[in-house]
Design a protein around this motif. Structure first.
Motif: not given
Length: 77
Positions: A3, A5, A45, A47-52, A66
């Motif tokens: 991802n 982010v 970039t 394997n992470v999310t915005d929230e993390q 974001r």
């Protein structure tokens, strides 16, 4: 899964940037990261999310949103 982010965060001094970089480096499964001091933008970039990413930045007392939400707020006014 990779991802991209993008986060808006206030980068007003070298100490802030140092704290942010230190926090980001602790996130598991990141591949790359970039800090754009002119745009006040952090890009991660992996394997992470915005929230993390936002949660990690909040732990070092940084207000983070974001990137797309930050731009919507600017244009809404």
């Amino acid at each position: 899964m990779t991802n991209v982010v993008e986060i808006k965060v206030n980068l007003h001094c070298d100490e802030c940037i140092r704290k942010i970089l230190k926090a980001i480096k602790k996130i598991e499964d990141i591949e790359t990261y970039d800090v754009d001091t002119q745009l006040n933008k952090v890009t991660v970039t992996g394997n992470v999310t915005d929230e993390q990413v936002i949660k990690v930045l909040q732990k070092v007392r940084k207000t983070a949103v974001r990137w797309d939400q930050a731009n919507q707020t600017l244009f809404a006014n």
